[in-house]
Design a protein around this motif. Structure first.
Motif, short mmCIF file in Angstrom:
data_model
loop_
_atom_site.label_atom_id
_atom_site.label_comp_id
_atom_site.label_asym_id
_atom_site.label_seq_id
_atom_site.Cartn_x
_atom_site.Cartn_y
_atom_site.Cartn_z
N UNK A 1 -1.64 55.16 6.67
CA UNK A 1 -2.45 56.37 6.66
C UNK A 1 -3.67 56.20 5.77
N UNK A 2 -3.48 55.57 4.61
CA UNK A 2 -4.61 55.33 3.70
C UNK A 2 -5.64 54.40 4.35
N UNK A 3 -5.17 53.40 5.11
CA UNK A 3 -6.09 52.48 5.78
C UNK A 3 -6.95 53.22 6.80
N UNK A 4 -6.35 54.12 7.56
CA UNK A 4 -7.11 54.90 8.52
C UNK A 4 -8.11 55.82 7.82
N UNK A 5 -7.66 56.48 6.76
CA UNK A 5 -8.54 57.38 6.02
C UNK A 5 -9.71 56.62 5.42
N UNK A 6 -9.44 55.42 4.87
CA UNK A 6 -10.50 54.62 4.25
C UNK A 6 -11.52 54.17 5.29
N UNK A 7 -11.03 53.70 6.44
CA UNK A 7 -11.95 53.24 7.48
C UNK A 7 -12.80 54.39 8.01
N UNK A 8 -12.20 55.55 8.21
CA UNK A 8 -12.96 56.70 8.69
C UNK A 8 -14.01 57.16 7.69
N UNK A 9 -13.63 57.22 6.42
CA UNK A 9 -14.58 57.67 5.39
C UNK A 9 -15.73 56.68 5.24
N UNK A 10 -15.44 55.39 5.40
CA UNK A 10 -16.48 54.37 5.24
C UNK A 10 -17.57 54.52 6.30
N UNK B 1 -18.55 57.29 7.58
CA UNK B 1 -19.24 58.56 7.43
C UNK B 1 -20.28 58.57 6.32
N UNK B 2 -20.19 57.62 5.36
CA UNK B 2 -21.05 57.71 4.19
C UNK B 2 -21.38 56.33 3.66
N UNK B 3 -22.67 56.08 3.38
CA UNK B 3 -23.06 54.81 2.78
C UNK B 3 -22.51 54.68 1.37
N UNK B 4 -22.48 55.79 0.62
CA UNK B 4 -21.92 55.74 -0.73
C UNK B 4 -20.45 55.33 -0.70
N UNK B 5 -19.71 55.90 0.23
CA UNK B 5 -18.30 55.56 0.35
C UNK B 5 -18.15 54.11 0.81
N UNK B 6 -19.03 53.65 1.70
CA UNK B 6 -18.96 52.27 2.16
C UNK B 6 -19.13 51.28 1.02
N UNK B 7 -19.93 51.66 0.00
CA UNK B 7 -20.14 50.78 -1.15
C UNK B 7 -18.87 50.58 -1.95
N UNK B 8 -17.91 51.47 -1.82
CA UNK B 8 -16.65 51.34 -2.55
C UNK B 8 -15.74 50.28 -1.94
N UNK B 9 -15.99 49.88 -0.68
CA UNK B 9 -15.12 48.94 0.02
C UNK B 9 -13.66 49.40 -0.03
N UNK B 10 -13.44 50.64 0.39
CA UNK B 10 -12.08 51.19 0.35
C UNK B 10 -11.09 50.37 1.20
#
Length: 468
Positions: A186-195, A197-206
């Protein structure tokens, strides 16, 4: 009893499983985990709590503290409620946050400190049932009612063998593997979806953090791996002449993937040592021993305890240490050890170019990164921080220094390998250790004294590693 296993093969299997879990996919258990996570978040009046928590934990592992990492009391409170209601995977994320003293704001670290040793307790009847199923009804004569500690993976109790020998028994929470697999998915899906949606979130490499999180968590599930870590670490400390470090010995025949029985070791968690130990215990000497032990075992053998928080580092009345909970150990190749040694030399000298070169050797900086620009940015930050205040670099400032460096490197494509994440976490734990027992100690002079205490053979081996 369970059969013995090929340790290296099992670790490789865990790494493959972690990689598979971290890839976004839709399975029945994942959908169920997402549904329950969403319910917990909404019921906590914090719909963004999963992303806030995941972002904070990723920042604790070296990602830049931007985007979803917010310090407003409401954001922290929502994430904390999610951890309390979410179960073991979320408590494990809370442990990452609690380890980030100096990287995350103090309010975050303090809010999740309870995750280290004070997770919800299992009923002792469940603990005894697991022990009986795994080891047999008569393996232990007595299991103490009150738990010594409870974490996200297991619970620890004092116990006694039939011959009266005092021991400690660690029991894995029932049903944990299936629960963790579904929550990590579930965390993997949430991380991929959030990445997306946002460049700032993508920088976190969730997604990269979720894979690291999965590997560390899955390794802890098999107590046979922890028993091997105990035996190997004790042998390394003996080889390095670190006779001031005691490691509990697993009890032969009483180790399975779900239960680990080991000898009992005494001591006081280092954050209570000043209150409970004799006044003549020398804090600066303890710090010197701790630094020497960490550097020597890491650089000579490439194996080190990966979670040196206060509950796992016990100070004894004779001025020595006992280390417990070896569920997480860092492992470095020969090349990584040489690169780490070079990094530490660059860190001590405030040499940005040496640090960047060493981290590239380690495999932490992409080959196509602009090294000159990175050196310039890091050099400016190092100069601004002013490493030495009045000629000293105290551990109180170490967390801030490391945190700022990691944020810069992350913005330029820095992705810390597992071993480096764990070593940097240990640096931050040493900062907390020093604050508790020797707050005014100078970082680099303490390291120099620790290395000077090594005998000639080990000093030469360590010097060769540093010079490589």
């Amino acid at each position: 009893m369970e059969r013995t296993i090929d340790i290296d093969r099992e670790r490789a299997r865990v790494a493959r499983e972690a990689g598979a879990l971290a890839r976004p996919r839709i399975w029945t258990d994942t959908i169920g985990a997402l549904a329950t996570t969403a319910w917990r978040a909404v019921s906590s009046a914090a719909p963004d709590a999963p992303l806030v928590l995941l972002g904070a934990a990723a920042s604790a592992a070296g990602a830049p503290a931007i985007g979803p990492v917010r310090s407003e009391p409401a954001a922290i409170a929502g994430a904390q409620r999610l951890v309390r209601r979410g179960g073991p995977a979320y408590i494990k994320l809370g442990q990452f946050v609690a380890s980030a003293d100096g990287i995350l704001p103090p309010a975050w670290v303090q809010a999740f400190a309870w995750c280290r040793d004070d997770a919800p307790r299992l009923d002792t009847r469940i603990v005894r049932d697991v022990i009986a199923r795994e080891l047999g009804e008569d393996a232990l004569a007595v299991v103490e009612e009150e738990a010594l500690a409870a974490g996200s993976i297991g619970q620890v109790h004092r116990a006694w063998l039939p011959d009266g020998t005092p021991v400690v028994v660690k029991v894995r929470r029932p049903g944990l593997r299936r629960r963790l697999r579904s929550d990590i998915g579930a965390l993997a899906l949430a991380a991929a979806g959030a990445e997306r949606m946002s460049e700032d979130v993508a920088a976190l490499n969730l997604p990269g953090f979720v894979e690291l999180f999965a590997q560390l968590t899955l390794e802890e599930l098999d107590f046979r791996l922890e028993a091997h870590n105990l035996v190997q670490s004790a042998a390394i400390y003996r080889d390095c002449g670190l006779d001031f470090v005691q490691v509990p010995r697993p009890i032969d025949g009483l180790v399975t993937s779900r239960v680990l029985v080991m000898e009992h070791v005494a001591g006081v968690p280092y954050d209570r040592a000043g209150e409970e130990l004799d006044a003549d215990v020398d804090g600066e000497r303890l710090l010197q021993l701790a630094i020497g032990g960490v550097l020597t075992s890491t650089l000579l053998h490439g194996v080190f305890h990966g979670d040196l928080h206060a509950g796992n580092v016990l100070v004894r009345h004779d001025g020595t240490f006992a280390l417990v909970d070896f569920g997480i150990c860092g492992r470095l190749s020969e090349e990584q050890r040489a690169a780490l040694g070079a990094y530490l030399m660059g860190f001590a000298a405030g040499d940005a170019a040496a640090q960047i070169h060493a981290l590239r050797r380690f495999g932490a900086i992409p080959a196509d990164a602009d090294a000159d620009a990175l050196v310039a940015e890091l050099g400016a930050e190092l100069e601004r921080l002013g490493h030495r205040a009045d000629g000293a670099v105290t551990f109180e400032r170490l967390g801030d220094t490391v945190g700022r460096q990691l944020a810069i490197l992350s913005r330029n494509g820095f992705r810390m390998p597992k071993g480096l994440v764990l070593f940097f976490k240990n640096l931050l734990y040493l900062s907390s250790f020093a604050a508790a027992i020797a707050p005014q100690a100078d970082l680099f002079s303490t390291i120099e004294r620790a290395l000077g205490d090594l005998d000639a053979e080990h000093a030469a081996r360590l010097g060769a590693a540093l010079a490589a």
